[in-house]
Design a protein around this motif. Structure first.
Motif, PDB file in Angstrom:
ATOM      1  N   GLY A   1       0.688  -1.206  -0.019  1.00  0.00           N
ATOM      2  CA  GLY A   1      -0.198   0.053  -0.056  1.00  0.00           C
ATOM      3  C   GLY A   1       0.903   1.235  -0.025  1.00  0.00           C
ATOM      4  O   GLY A   1       0.632   2.079  -0.858  1.00  0.00           O
ATOM      5  N   ARG A   2       1.808   1.207   0.865  1.00  0.00           N
ATOM      6  CA  ARG A   2       2.721   2.391   1.011  1.00  0.00           C
ATOM      7  C   ARG A   2       3.396   2.717  -0.281  1.00  0.00           C
ATOM      8  O   ARG A   2       3.698   3.891  -0.774  1.00  0.00           O
TER       9      ARG A   2
ATOM     10  N   LEU B   1      -2.732   7.420   5.253  1.00  0.00           N
ATOM     11  CA  LEU B   1      -2.716   6.030   5.712  1.00  0.00           C
ATOM     12  C   LEU B   1      -3.413   5.859   7.052  1.00  0.00           C
ATOM     13  O   LEU B   1      -4.351   5.333   7.248  1.00  0.00           O
ATOM     14  N   ASP B   2      -3.046   7.157   7.891  1.00  0.00           N
ATOM     15  CA  ASP B   2      -3.515   7.185   9.155  1.00  0.00           C
ATOM     16  C   ASP B   2      -5.044   7.361   9.135  1.00  0.00           C
ATOM     17  O   ASP B   2      -5.874   6.710   9.577  1.00  0.00           O
ATOM     18  N   TYR B   3      -5.303   8.543   8.288  1.00  0.00           N
ATOM     19  CA  TYR B   3      -6.976   8.768   8.021  1.00  0.00           C
ATOM     20  C   TYR B   3      -7.600   7.608   7.679  1.00  0.00           C
ATOM     21  O   TYR B   3      -8.813   7.407   8.180  1.00  0.00           O
ATOM     22  N   PHE B   4      -7.184   6.809   6.631  1.00  0.00           N
ATOM     23  CA  PHE B   4      -7.987   5.877   6.192  1.00  0.00           C
ATOM     24  C   PHE B   4      -7.861   4.524   6.792  1.00  0.00           C
ATOM     25  O   PHE B   4      -8.253   3.430   6.515  1.00  0.00           O
ATOM     26  N   ASP B   5      -7.087   4.659   7.939  1.00  0.00           N
ATOM     27  CA  ASP B   5      -6.782   3.408   8.712  1.00  0.00           C
ATOM     28  C   ASP B   5      -6.209   2.343   8.086  1.00  0.00           C
ATOM     29  O   ASP B   5      -6.615   1.087   8.082  1.00  0.00           O
ATOM     30  N   LEU B   6      -5.236   2.592   7.449  1.00  0.00           N
ATOM     31  CA  LEU B   6      -4.408   1.846   6.769  1.00  0.00           C
ATOM     32  C   LEU B   6      -3.081   1.643   6.982  1.00  0.00           C
ATOM     33  O   LEU B   6      -2.212   0.723   6.359  1.00  0.00           O
ATOM     34  N   THR B   7      -2.872   2.474   8.151  1.00  0.00           N
ATOM     35  CA  THR B   7      -1.440   2.202   8.581  1.00  0.00           C
ATOM     36  C   THR B   7      -0.728   0.791   9.001  1.00  0.00           C
ATOM     37  O   THR B   7       0.204   0.737   8.409  1.00  0.00           O
TER      38      THR B   7
ATOM     39  N   ARG C   1       1.889  -4.269   3.679  1.00  0.00           N
ATOM     40  CA  ARG C   1       1.484  -5.667   3.121  1.00  0.00           C
ATOM     41  C   ARG C   1       1.045  -5.360   1.745  1.00  0.00           C
ATOM     42  O   ARG C   1       0.784  -4.237   1.222  1.00  0.00           O
ATOM     43  N   ARG C   2       1.299  -6.454   0.904  1.00  0.00           N
ATOM     44  CA  ARG C   2       0.832  -6.247  -0.367  1.00  0.00           C
ATOM     45  C   ARG C   2      -0.428  -6.208  -0.516  1.00  0.00           C
ATOM     46  O   ARG C   2      -1.310  -6.544   0.013  1.00  0.00           O
TER      47      ARG C   2
ATOM     48  N   ARG D   1     -10.225   2.335  -0.070  1.00  0.00           N
ATOM     49  CA  ARG D   1      -9.762   3.737   0.517  1.00  0.00           C
ATOM     50  C   ARG D   1      -8.507   3.803   0.459  1.00  0.00           C
ATOM     51  O   ARG D   1      -8.061   4.834   0.299  1.00  0.00           O
ATOM     52  N   LEU D   2      -7.580   2.893  -0.268  1.00  0.00           N
ATOM     53  CA  LEU D   2      -6.143   3.038  -0.608  1.00  0.00           C
ATOM     54  C   LEU D   2      -6.525   3.861  -2.117  1.00  0.00           C
ATOM     55  O   LEU D   2      -5.507   4.700  -2.130  1.00  0.00           O
ATOM     56  N   GLY D   3      -7.198   3.526  -2.941  1.00  0.00           N
ATOM     57  CA  GLY D   3      -7.504   4.417  -4.126  1.00  0.00           C
ATOM     58  C   GLY D   3      -7.724   5.734  -3.889  1.00  0.00           C
ATOM     59  O   GLY D   3      -7.302   6.761  -4.354  1.00  0.00           O
ATOM     60  N   LEU D   4      -8.568   6.042  -2.671  1.00  0.00           N
ATOM     61  CA  LEU D   4      -9.151   7.409  -2.291  1.00  0.00           C
ATOM     62  C   LEU D   4      -7.928   8.171  -1.872  1.00  0.00           C
ATOM     63  O   LEU D   4      -7.709   9.220  -1.980  1.00  0.00           O
TER      64      LEU D   4
END
Lengths: 253, 328
Positions: free
Chosen positions: B105-106, B131-137, B142-143, B154-157
């Protein structure tokens, strides 16, 4: 462009497609000199009661055996590794996603071609050097310049097949179509090569680059003998890149 | 091209489309489509499945060519096959977000930042925040292949917002999100009002009603309506009335109302009468029907416009169009 090259390398490395090709040619670089060096012993172990007289292995035989395996199985693996390079991304929508960003279609395509070329050039030359050193330690030192020339011929021919795969992957819809048609052309080109081997056409036929590898290693042919097929092959590579690029630049995604 | 900050002062429309036509073989997908998207607006693009929304979006992005018609994006004329400067100021989220194979994701966000040539320090900060805002930290390294569909959306946004684009083109941006995620995204879109132009297609009409100030409705490749959301809702609010009368006078009231030429239909509806006016006749209907009912001795306890929402309006526009097509 650098961004796309990095992305291309990461994606193909992590999907294990390009490492698979490297592992296969590394396998032959280590196996072929060893097999040739111990062929007599291996046959003697299995064929008890039989007397088989094998000629003493020469270092040229070991290098040729490696190059020959790469020109068949190595290329076969490479076709599978690269057949989806564009078609797969078109299918999943990654191409559309990337091209909705400030990236030109030519940049996108060239990044794929450049990474594939670097893989082939670096991979084959590195493994050929390894095979050379291994042969030197096991059998005897092969002729350096001739080995390099024969490897060069193989690299150029492999680049042609890789370019054909990427070009078909660009213009066709599915990776399987691209891979299948490339394989068919690859096999047919081998058959045509046998049919025209003694004619003047062979002097300009790309597969002659492979046929010249053994004479180059044995010293019975010179670099000038490969000039015709080399020129035609490079011309075909450039033509395929340009044609597929133009087709891609007008393609609906 | 001007730097992004100075571009907000440009007065031209964000998207201008006229006479856009596209066929796939014998199938006419877009038929002389034309509309404009105002700068700084949140513009909803609505239509049933197969209406041609995604095709129109792909043409705007330069992914497919139009057969005819003109497009300008951020003031720049659009030619298929050419690399456009406006892409530097536009970011697109496809309906099903996709990312290059094998990336985390990063890394995907870094790739986007590098493509848009965002300063490394700035992009590092923004990526961390998004990442933090979309709860993806926790999933950042991870792939993406192991992400759920909601996480990918969410990653797309995050990838779209990362570049702080002047024009966001979002194709069904909340379709894979849970209610909480949807609300979060709609809040972000609302915050962008005036700072960026958001052009988005959605089938969740309540969301469009909530955030959009302009909507374009298309069906079978043709524009049916292009209006401010409030005007669209008012139009349909004004075209229906609920009339409450004494229960024993319901039938008499219905027959009296039906005699009025401005009335298209009268339907009993939970002890009330739902009165639908002919198009454009709603005010006349109100002016004539109410006095007439009173004159005839009907006790009218309530006479009010029927509340409607965008979903009702959307289907009414489609129904009207189908009726007109049949009449032709």
């Amino acid at each position: 462009m650098k961004v796309l090259l990095e992305k291309e390398l990461k994606s193909n490395w992590r999907s294990f497609r390009y490492p698979a090709f490297l592992l296969v040619i590394l396998f032959f670089a280590l196996l072929d000199p060893l097999m040739l060096r111990y062929m007599n012993e291996i046959l003697g172990y299995f064929a008890t009661g039989l007397e088989i007289t094998m000629p003493e292995p020469t270092p040229q035989d070991a290098i040729f055996s490696f190059l020959s395996d790469v020109s068949q199985i190595g290329i076969f693996v490479l076709i599978f590794a690269s057949m989806g390079s564009v078609a797969r991304e078109k299918e999943t929508g990654v191409t559309g996603w990337l091209l909705s960003k400030p990236i030109s279609r030519w940049q996108y395509l060239l990044a794929k071609v450049i990474i594939l070329y670097l893989l082939i050039i670096a991979g084959i030359f590195a493994c050929s050097t390894l095979a050379y050193l291994y042969t030197t330690s096991l059998i005897d030192q092969p002729p350096m310049a001739e080995s390099a020339l024969a490897t060069f011929n193989l690299v150029i021919f492999t680049l042609l097949i890789a370019t054909l795969t990427v070009a078909l992957s660009t213009v066709l819809k599915s990776p399987l179509q691209a891979g299948g048609i490339t394989l068919l052309i690859f096999f047919l080109s081998g058959i045509i090569n046998m049919l025209i081997a003694d004619s003047a056409a062979a002097n300009y036929y790309p597969n002659t680059l492979l046929s010249q590898m053994k004479p180059l290693l044995d010293g019975t042919a010179t670099a000038a003998d490969s000039a015709g097929p080399l020129g035609v092959t490079i011309f075909l590579i450039a033509l395929l890149v340009i044609l597929s690029g133009f087709r891609f630049s007008r393609m609906e995604l | 091209m001007l730097p992004a900050g100075e571009r907000n002062s440009i007065k031209v429309e964000a998207i201008e489309i006229s006479g856009l036509t596209k066929s796939f073989g014998s199938n006419l997908v877009l038929d002389r489509l034309g509309f404009q998207v105002r700068r700084g607006s949140i513009h909803g693009f609505l239509g049933p499945n197969g209406a041609g929304k995604t095709t129109a979006i792909k043409i705007i992005l330069g992914l497919i060519p139009a057969d005819s018609g003109q497009i300008k994006v951020l003031g720049e004329p659009h030619w298929f096959g050419r690399k456009h400067n406006f892409l530097q100021y536009l970011n697109y989220l496809p309906q099903d977000p996709v990312f290059p194979e094998g990336l985390t994701g990063r890394e995907a966000l870094c790739l986007v930042a590098n493509i848009y040539r965002i300063d490394r320090r700035k992009s590092h900060l923004r990526i961390g925040r998004l990442l933090d805002y979309f709860d993806l930290t926790a999933a950042a390294n991870r792939r993406i292949g192991v992400y759920s569909r909601g996480m990918q959306q969410r990653l797309g946004l995050a990838a779209v917002l990362l570049t702080e684009p002047e024009l966001l083109v979002l194709d069904e941006p909340v379709s894979a999100l849970d209610p909480g995620g949807r609300r979060q995204v709609l809040e972000i879109i609302l915050k962008l009002k005036g700072r960026a132009t958001v052009f988005f297609s959605s089938h969740i009409l309540a969301d469009v009603e909530r955030v959009c100030d302009q909507v374009t409705i298309i069906d079978r490749g043709r524009k049916l309506l292009d209006a401010k959301t409030s005007a669209l809702l008012n139009r349909f609010v004004m075209e229906q009335y609920l009339v409450t009368v004494k229960p024993d006078q319901l039938n008499l009231a219905a027959s009296l109302i039906r005699k009025n030429h401005s009335v298209r239909a009268v339907t009993p509806h939970l002890n009330q009468l739902l009165v639908v006016s002919e198009p454009g006749e709603s005010l006349k209907l109100a002016e004539e029907v109410l006095p007439e009912l009173i004159r005839q001795g009907i006790t009218v306890t309530e006479f009010m416009p029927n509340r409607t929402n965008l979903e009702d309006a959307f289907f009414k526009v489609l129904d009207e169009n189908h009726r007109l097509e049949k009449a032709r």
